[in-house]
Write a protein that holds these residues in place. Structure first.
Motif, mmCIF file in Angstrom:
data_model
loop_
_atom_site.group_PDB
_atom_site.id
_atom_site.type_symbol
_atom_site.label_atom_id
_atom_site.label_comp_id
_atom_site.label_asym_id
_atom_site.label_seq_id
_atom_site.Cartn_x
_atom_site.Cartn_y
_atom_site.Cartn_z
ATOM 1 N N ALA A 148 1.144 -1.386 0.158
ATOM 2 C CA ALA A 148 -0.101 0.076 -0.082
ATOM 3 C C ALA A 148 0.827 1.453 -0.047
ATOM 4 O O ALA A 148 0.349 2.545 -0.598
ATOM 5 C CB ALA A 148 -1.263 -0.155 1.068
ATOM 6 N N ARG A 149 1.885 1.358 0.456
ATOM 7 C CA ARG A 149 2.459 2.352 1.100
ATOM 8 C C ARG A 149 3.346 3.610 -0.326
ATOM 9 O O ARG A 149 3.794 3.695 -1.413
ATOM 10 C CB ARG A 149 3.689 2.074 1.968
ATOM 11 N N VAL A 150 3.745 2.009 -1.238
ATOM 12 C CA VAL A 150 4.911 1.766 -2.287
ATOM 13 C C VAL A 150 3.616 2.329 -3.298
ATOM 14 O O VAL A 150 3.597 3.135 -4.318
ATOM 15 C CB VAL A 150 5.342 0.290 -2.462
ATOM 16 N N ALA A 151 2.787 1.714 -3.132
ATOM 17 C CA ALA A 151 1.239 1.616 -4.732
ATOM 18 C C ALA A 151 0.557 3.036 -3.663
ATOM 19 O O ALA A 151 1.104 4.042 -5.261
ATOM 20 C CB ALA A 151 0.342 0.955 -4.615
ATOM 21 N N TYR A 152 1.105 3.792 -2.952
ATOM 22 C CA TYR A 152 0.543 5.411 -2.796
ATOM 23 C C TYR A 152 1.565 6.358 -3.340
ATOM 24 O O TYR A 152 1.256 7.200 -3.368
ATOM 25 C CB TYR A 152 0.119 5.351 -1.408
ATOM 26 N N ALA A 153 2.943 5.748 -2.673
ATOM 27 C CA ALA A 153 3.992 6.693 -3.180
ATOM 28 C C ALA A 153 4.334 6.974 -4.561
ATOM 29 O O ALA A 153 4.311 7.924 -5.103
ATOM 30 C CB ALA A 153 5.344 5.841 -2.663
ATOM 31 N N ALA A 154 3.922 5.878 -5.243
ATOM 32 C CA ALA A 154 3.755 5.791 -6.708
ATOM 33 C C ALA A 154 2.678 6.397 -7.525
ATOM 34 O O ALA A 154 3.173 7.437 -8.231
ATOM 35 C CB ALA A 154 3.667 4.121 -7.732
ATOM 36 N N ILE A 155 1.117 6.780 -6.670
ATOM 37 C CA ILE A 155 0.406 7.224 -6.872
ATOM 38 C C ILE A 155 0.535 8.608 -7.182
ATOM 39 O O ILE A 155 0.630 9.659 -8.201
ATOM 40 C CB ILE A 155 -1.232 6.689 -6.115
#
Length: 185
Positions: A148-155
């Motif tokens: 979730a953190r990696v996806a959110y950072a990418a978003i």
């Protein structure tokens, strides 16, 4: 422009302040320019708020509410893979190139405790939604939180690129690629 005889609500003022924040951070929230934008006198402001700080607090609360409300429409999607795909797609497709962003603008004011709290709340709601979705996709709680953190950072990064780079790929293409990457185990 609002007709002087039209009665503005406190929420009207909060929304125009939020647009000002997106355009220029907290420094852009000033009563007289906002009144001009709304086509009213600053007396209208004082009918709803005692001071600029109250307006900023209301604008930040509006942003948090809008962010949480926006997530609710995705929470009802039963299939977690579809939920994630639609969430990623919606975020990236709705971003307009070179358009101002409340989230990005607030980074310049991150030392203000009101901003820290609002950003923390928005981040937490978004991360919770993503982590929950990844748990439903079969990841362990720790791995779901990390993903979730990696996806959110990418978003956030893709959003920043889309908003600041006029030569960035189309948001739809970025959304498709992001969904492909973040739906793999």
């Amino acid at each position: 422009m609002v007709n002087e005889s039209t009665r503005l609500s406190a929420q009207d003022w909060a929304r125009v302040a939020l647009k000002a924040i997106a355009d220029g951070g907290l420094a852009a929230v000033a009563v007289e320019p906002l009144a001009r934008t709304l086509g009213v006198t600053k007396g209208s402001f004082y009918a709803h708020y005692r001071n600029r700080d109250e307006l900023i607090a209301a604008a930040l609360a509006e942003w948090v509410h809008h962010a949480e409300e926006g997530l609710a429409e995705f929470a009802v999607i039963a299939d977690p893979a579809q939920r994630l795909r639609e969430l990623l797609t919606a975020v990236l497709r709705t971003v307009q190139p070179l358009a101002p962003s409340v989230h990005l603008s607030l980074l310049g004011d991150r030392n203000d405790p009101r901003v820290r709290d609002a950003v923390r709340r928005v981040n937490r709601a978004r991360l919770d939604m993503l982590a929950s979705t990844y748990r439903e996709l079969g990841l362990t709680p720790d791995r779901a939180a990390s993903r979730a953190r990696v996806a959110y950072a990418a978003i956030l990064g893709l959003s920043h690129l889309t908003q600041t780079d006029p030569d960035a790929p189309r948001p739809a293409a970025l959304a498709d690629e992001a969904a492909a990457v973040f739906l793999t185990s």
